[in-house]
Design a protein around this motif. Structure first.
Motif, PDB file in Angstrom:
ATOM      1  N   CYS A 270      52.181  28.470   1.835  1.00  0.00           N
ATOM      2  CA  CYS A 270      51.566  29.402   2.365  1.00  0.00           C
ATOM      3  C   CYS A 270      51.119  29.311   3.923  1.00  0.00           C
ATOM      4  CB  CYS A 270      50.495  29.748   1.309  1.00  0.00           C
ATOM      5  SG  CYS A 270      51.114  30.231  -0.179  1.00  0.00           S
ATOM      6  N   ALA A 271      50.289  28.526   4.182  1.00  0.00           N
ATOM      7  CA  ALA A 271      49.703  28.293   5.552  1.00  0.00           C
ATOM      8  C   ALA A 271      50.772  28.099   6.465  1.00  0.00           C
ATOM      9  CB  ALA A 271      48.815  27.046   5.487  1.00  0.00           C
ATOM     10  N   ASN A 272      51.712  27.583   6.229  1.00  0.00           N
ATOM     11  CA  ASN A 272      53.016  27.394   7.100  1.00  0.00           C
ATOM     12  C   ASN A 272      53.667  28.620   7.479  1.00  0.00           C
ATOM     13  OD1 ASN A 272      52.337  24.715   7.497  1.00  0.00           O
ATOM     14  ND2 ASN A 272      54.280  23.868   6.436  1.00  0.00           N
ATOM     15  N   ALA A 273      53.754  29.503   6.298  1.00  0.00           N
ATOM     16  CA  ALA A 273      54.443  30.479   6.395  1.00  0.00           C
ATOM     17  C   ALA A 273      53.716  31.434   7.255  1.00  0.00           C
ATOM     18  CB  ALA A 273      54.767  31.235   4.881  1.00  0.00           C
ATOM     19  N   GLU A 274      52.628  31.642   7.112  1.00  0.00           N
ATOM     20  CA  GLU A 274      51.454  32.636   7.821  1.00  0.00           C
ATOM     21  C   GLU A 274      51.864  32.444   9.116  1.00  0.00           C
ATOM     22  OE1 GLU A 274      46.989  33.881   6.835  1.00  0.00           O
ATOM     23  OE2 GLU A 274      48.333  33.574   4.928  1.00  0.00           O
ATOM     24  N   ARG A 275      51.672  31.137   9.821  1.00  0.00           N
ATOM     25  CA  ARG A 275      51.749  30.804  10.964  1.00  0.00           C
ATOM     26  C   ARG A 275      53.268  31.258  11.573  1.00  0.00           C
ATOM     27  NH1 ARG A 275      49.332  26.166  13.356  1.00  0.00           N
ATOM     28  NH2 ARG A 275      50.374  26.899  15.101  1.00  0.00           N
ATOM     29  N   ILE A 276      54.248  31.044  10.916  1.00  0.00           N
ATOM     30  CA  ILE A 276      55.480  31.225  11.380  1.00  0.00           C
ATOM     31  C   ILE A 276      55.654  32.930  11.324  1.00  0.00           C
ATOM     32  CG2 ILE A 276      58.114  31.289  10.511  1.00  0.00           C
ATOM     33  CD1 ILE A 276      57.231  28.423   9.720  1.00  0.00           C
ATOM     34  N   ALA A 277      55.258  33.385  10.484  1.00  0.00           N
ATOM     35  CA  ALA A 277      55.364  34.957  10.430  1.00  0.00           C
ATOM     36  C   ALA A 277      54.789  35.633  11.681  1.00  0.00           C
ATOM     37  CB  ALA A 277      54.787  35.625   9.136  1.00  0.00           C
ATOM     38  N   LEU A 334      65.558  21.450  12.358  1.00  0.00           N
ATOM     39  CA  LEU A 334      64.388  21.280  11.325  1.00  0.00           C
ATOM     40  C   LEU A 334      64.878  22.063  10.010  1.00  0.00           C
ATOM     41  CD1 LEU A 334      61.189  20.347  12.574  1.00  0.00           C
ATOM     42  CD2 LEU A 334      62.889  18.821  11.574  1.00  0.00           C
ATOM     43  N   PHE A 335      65.056  23.393  10.420  1.00  0.00           N
ATOM     44  CA  PHE A 335      65.446  24.326   9.202  1.00  0.00           C
ATOM     45  C   PHE A 335      66.599  24.113   8.806  1.00  0.00           C
ATOM     46  CE2 PHE A 335      61.556  26.382  10.736  1.00  0.00           C
ATOM     47  CZ  PHE A 335      61.064  27.141   9.510  1.00  0.00           C
ATOM     48  N   THR A 336      67.117  23.490   7.655  1.00  0.00           N
ATOM     49  CA  THR A 336      68.386  23.269   7.426  1.00  0.00           C
ATOM     50  C   THR A 336      69.029  24.530   6.636  1.00  0.00           C
ATOM     51  OG1 THR A 336      67.741  21.108   6.440  1.00  0.00           O
ATOM     52  CG2 THR A 336      69.883  21.968   5.431  1.00  0.00           C
ATOM     53  N   LEU A 337      70.425  24.740   7.110  1.00  0.00           N
ATOM     54  CA  LEU A 337      71.258  25.964   6.723  1.00  0.00           C
ATOM     55  C   LEU A 337      71.403  25.680   5.488  1.00  0.00           C
ATOM     56  CD1 LEU A 337      72.603  28.621   7.606  1.00  0.00           C
ATOM     57  CD2 LEU A 337      74.555  27.175   8.080  1.00  0.00           C
ATOM     58  N   GLY A 342      62.251  27.122  -1.752  1.00  0.00           N
ATOM     59  CA  GLY A 342      61.047  26.327  -2.684  1.00  0.00           C
ATOM     60  C   GLY A 342      60.916  24.983  -2.532  1.00  0.00           C
ATOM     61  N   GLY A 343      61.676  24.381  -1.966  1.00  0.00           N
ATOM     62  CA  GLY A 343      61.712  22.780  -1.851  1.00  0.00           C
ATOM     63  C   GLY A 343      60.604  22.318  -0.837  1.00  0.00           C
ATOM     64  N   VAL A 344      60.371  21.078  -0.827  1.00  0.00           N
ATOM     65  CA  VAL A 344      59.481  20.674   0.498  1.00  0.00           C
ATOM     66  C   VAL A 344      60.084  20.878   1.814  1.00  0.00           C
ATOM     67  CG1 VAL A 344      58.191  18.894  -0.971  1.00  0.00           C
ATOM     68  CG2 VAL A 344      60.339  17.991   0.139  1.00  0.00           C
ATOM     69  N   GLU A 345      61.450  20.794   2.093  1.00  0.00           N
ATOM     70  CA  GLU A 345      61.985  20.922   3.236  1.00  0.00           C
ATOM     71  C   GLU A 345      62.167  22.319   3.401  1.00  0.00           C
ATOM     72  OE1 GLU A 345      64.108  21.119   0.075  1.00  0.00           O
ATOM     73  OE2 GLU A 345      63.849  19.088   0.530  1.00  0.00           O
ATOM     74  N   SER A 346      62.122  22.702   5.027  1.00  0.00           N
ATOM     75  CA  SER A 346      62.348  24.091   5.216  1.00  0.00           C
ATOM     76  C   SER A 346      63.857  24.454   5.319  1.00  0.00           C
ATOM     77  CB  SER A 346      61.922  24.366   6.875  1.00  0.00           C
ATOM     78  OG  SER A 346      60.346  24.198   6.685  1.00  0.00           O
ATOM     79  N   LEU A 347      64.433  25.547   4.884  1.00  0.00           N
ATOM     80  CA  LEU A 347      65.813  26.092   4.831  1.00  0.00           C
ATOM     81  C   LEU A 347      65.658  27.669   5.497  1.00  0.00           C
ATOM     82  CD1 LEU A 347      66.528  25.468   0.990  1.00  0.00           C
ATOM     83  CD2 LEU A 347      67.219  23.892   3.051  1.00  0.00           C
ATOM     84  N   ILE A 377      56.963  22.156   4.140  1.00  0.00           N
ATOM     85  CA  ILE A 377      55.522  21.570   3.960  1.00  0.00           C
ATOM     86  C   ILE A 377      55.575  20.568   5.098  1.00  0.00           C
ATOM     87  CG2 ILE A 377      55.082  22.006   1.680  1.00  0.00           C
ATOM     88  CD1 ILE A 377      55.094  19.126   1.310  1.00  0.00           C
ATOM     89  N   GLU A 378      56.531  20.773   6.091  1.00  0.00           N
ATOM     90  CA  GLU A 378      56.623  19.971   7.347  1.00  0.00           C
ATOM     91  C   GLU A 378      55.213  20.323   8.093  1.00  0.00           C
ATOM     92  OE1 GLU A 378      60.993  20.824   6.510  1.00  0.00           O
ATOM     93  OE2 GLU A 378      59.144  22.007   6.638  1.00  0.00           O
ATOM     94  N   GLN A 379      55.195  19.581   9.193  1.00  0.00           N
ATOM     95  CA  GLN A 379      54.035  19.784  10.214  1.00  0.00           C
ATOM     96  C   GLN A 379      54.341  21.110  10.818  1.00  0.00           C
ATOM     97  OE1 GLN A 379      52.484  20.460  13.121  1.00  0.00           O
ATOM     98  NE2 GLN A 379      50.601  20.047  12.339  1.00  0.00           N
ATOM     99  N   VAL A 380      53.706  22.284  10.772  1.00  0.00           N
ATOM    100  CA  VAL A 380      54.106  23.758  11.224  1.00  0.00           C
ATOM    101  C   VAL A 380      54.237  23.803  12.682  1.00  0.00           C
ATOM    102  CG1 VAL A 380      51.775  24.522  11.914  1.00  0.00           C
ATOM    103  CG2 VAL A 380      53.584  25.879  10.980  1.00  0.00           C
ATOM    104  N   ASP A 381      53.632  23.180  13.684  1.00  0.00           N
ATOM    105  CA  ASP A 381      54.065  22.859  15.048  1.00  0.00           C
ATOM    106  C   ASP A 381      55.614  22.560  15.255  1.00  0.00           C
ATOM    107  OD1 ASP A 381      51.777  23.963  15.747  1.00  0.00           O
ATOM    108  OD2 ASP A 381      50.693  21.776  15.841  1.00  0.00           O
ATOM    109  N   ASP A 382      55.964  21.717  14.520  1.00  0.00           N
ATOM    110  CA  ASP A 382      57.445  21.182  14.792  1.00  0.00           C
ATOM    111  C   ASP A 382      58.308  22.299  14.230  1.00  0.00           C
ATOM    112  OD1 ASP A 382      56.608  18.641  15.596  1.00  0.00           O
ATOM    113  OD2 ASP A 382      56.740  17.971  13.361  1.00  0.00           O
ATOM    114  N   LEU A 383      57.948  22.930  12.991  1.00  0.00           N
ATOM    115  CA  LEU A 383      58.838  24.118  12.760  1.00  0.00           C
ATOM    116  C   LEU A 383      58.799  25.568  13.502  1.00  0.00           C
ATOM    117  CD1 LEU A 383      57.683  24.208   8.787  1.00  0.00           C
ATOM    118  CD2 LEU A 383      59.708  23.295   9.921  1.00  0.00           C
ATOM    119  N   LEU A 384      57.681  25.691  14.204  1.00  0.00           N
ATOM    120  CA  LEU A 384      57.366  26.645  15.124  1.00  0.00           C
ATOM    121  C   LEU A 384      58.584  26.559  16.511  1.00  0.00           C
ATOM    122  CD1 LEU A 384      53.567  27.290  14.894  1.00  0.00           C
ATOM    123  CD2 LEU A 384      55.501  29.061  14.232  1.00  0.00           C
ATOM    124  N   ALA A 385      58.309  25.379  16.833  1.00  0.00           N
ATOM    125  CA  ALA A 385      59.229  24.692  17.908  1.00  0.00           C
ATOM    126  C   ALA A 385      60.521  25.008  17.705  1.00  0.00           C
ATOM    127  CB  ALA A 385      58.869  23.543  18.431  1.00  0.00           C
TER     128      ALA A 385
END
Length: 392
Positions: A270-277, A334-337, A342-347, A377-385
């Motif tokens: 939830c915390a990561n998704a909020e930052r990304i949104a 990092l976002f796997t196609l 719902g898994g720990v990795e971003s898709l 649930i990765e580090q959110v800055d990596d996902l944002l980048a």
């Protein structure tokens, strides 16, 4: 069929908080060995003490298995129900529910934004057996009330919905269902029982794909039904055994294992998704963001009322149409196609060509420029980048 609504369920027999129940409810130390985790009873049949004398009630693992029983008790506790049932997949759970409560000539109201597999089950399978369905905007209780016919038996809801993250007011829809004498079914997969408990809001049955947040590690396929109505629970259990699409012991064990960390994982999702949104909403190439945590989301206030937080799923639309959306999916690293969530990795995925291809040309067709994220649930800055480079 006259239906007595179960109303508010009182989970009074469980005084512990969710995080504690997730680890302990229905999971006593193994009687034989003292093992603190329920073992994987990878067994098909059980020794009987004399003809018909069952040890602990087990005779054949389709009917019941100790590993699955432990998961089913845990599911019931987490959703505040009297009965939980574990299946081989989310669709197996849905199929069992539909064949238990529906007969030829019955009608179901389904949402205009729903998982493609649910739509396919109604449109291509159940319809052949004489069950009709119609589509309503479940975020509008009046539209749902108007869609109910004399032969309606179920109102089916997904909230948040897949993939447009629509929010439906469960309490308001429970009132519509109660007045019409029909059952309300809520697919709680996107929220998980940690964020939302539909039975406490008046729903009759909760459906899950346990493949998603409850398993949480992209390593198991499963489904669940939970109800507060013990008579309905008995009926569902009868059909579960009669039809046989049960969760195997290893799969049940994996879901139980996932549930123990559901709360801490969901907090991070939830915390990561909020930052990304928030980042996407400010991005010049993004034309629309679907996330109930954004104040401008039409369901924001209802979501804030009935959910603990806003979930880990984010969908958005991009400038440049379908080709641009597909290109963003292809550029993400990092976002796997991939499908599922719902898994720990971003898709990342393109619903129109992937998870929701089965609804093309129907009332549930999704925009061609839509991208869906399952934020991990990765580090959110990596996902944002990663998303920024994919968009740029």
């Amino acid at each position: 069929m006259s239906h007595q609504h179960s109303g508010q369920h009182d989970p009074g027999h469980h005084s512990e908080h969710f995080e504690t129940l997730a680890i302990h409810a229905g999971q006593p130390a193994d009687a034989g060995t003292g093992a603190v985790v329920t073992p994987i009873y990878q067994v098909s049949t059980y020794k009987q003490d004399g003809v018909g004398g069952l040890r602990g009630g087990y005779e054949y693992s389709r009917s019941a298995n100790p590993t699955r029983s432990a998961l089913e008790r845990n599911l019931a506790a987490l959703e505040g129900g009297s009965r939980g049932l574990a299946f081989a997949s989310g669709l197996a759970a849905e199929d069992c529910l539909l064949r238990t409560v529906l007969s030829p000539g019955d009608h179901v109201v389904i949402p205009n934004d729903a998982y493609g597999g649910t739509f396919r089950l109604f449109a291509k399978v159940v319809e052949r057996w004489g069950v009709s369905w119609s589509v309503a905007d479940t975020s509008d209780p009046r539209a749902v009330r108007d869609a109910v016919l004399p032969e309606t038996r179920l109102i089916w809801v997904e909230t948040p919905s897949n993939p447009l993250l629509g929010i439906s007011d469960i309490t308001a829809l429970a009132s519509v269902a109660q007045q019409a004498g029909v059952r309300l079914v809520v697919d709680n997969t996107f929220a998980s029982p940690y964020l939302q408990q539909p039975l406490a809001l008046g729903a009759d049955v909760v459906v899950h794909s346990t493949t998603k947040y409850m398993g949480g590690h992209s390593d198991v396929v499963g489904g669940a039904l939970i109800t507060a109505d013990s008579a309905l629970g008995d009926e569902l259990a009868y059909h579960q055994n009669a039809m046989g699409a049960i969760a195997g012991p290893f799969d049940a064990w994996l879901v139980s294992r996932g549930l123990k960390t559901l709360a801490v994982r969901m907090d991070r999702h939830c915390a990561n998704a909020e930052r990304i949104a928030g980042m996407l909403a400010a991005h010049p190439k993004v034309t629309q963001v679907y996330y109930p945590g954004l104040p401008e989301h039409p369901g924001h206030e209802v979501a804030a009322k009935q959910m603990k937080a806003f979930g880990g799923m984010v969908s958005f639309r991009v400038e440049g149409g379908e080709q641009a959306a597909v290109a963003v999916c292809d550029r993400a690293r990092l976002f796997t196609l991939g499908e599922s969530l719902g898994g720990v990795e971003s898709l990342i995925e393109h619903p129109g060509r992937m998870t929701h291809a089965s609804v093309a040309g129907s009332d549930l067709e999704v925009p061609a420029d839509l991208i869906r994220l399952s934020v991990g649930i990765e580090q959110v800055d990596d996902l944002l980048a990663d998303l920024k480079q994919a968009l740029d």
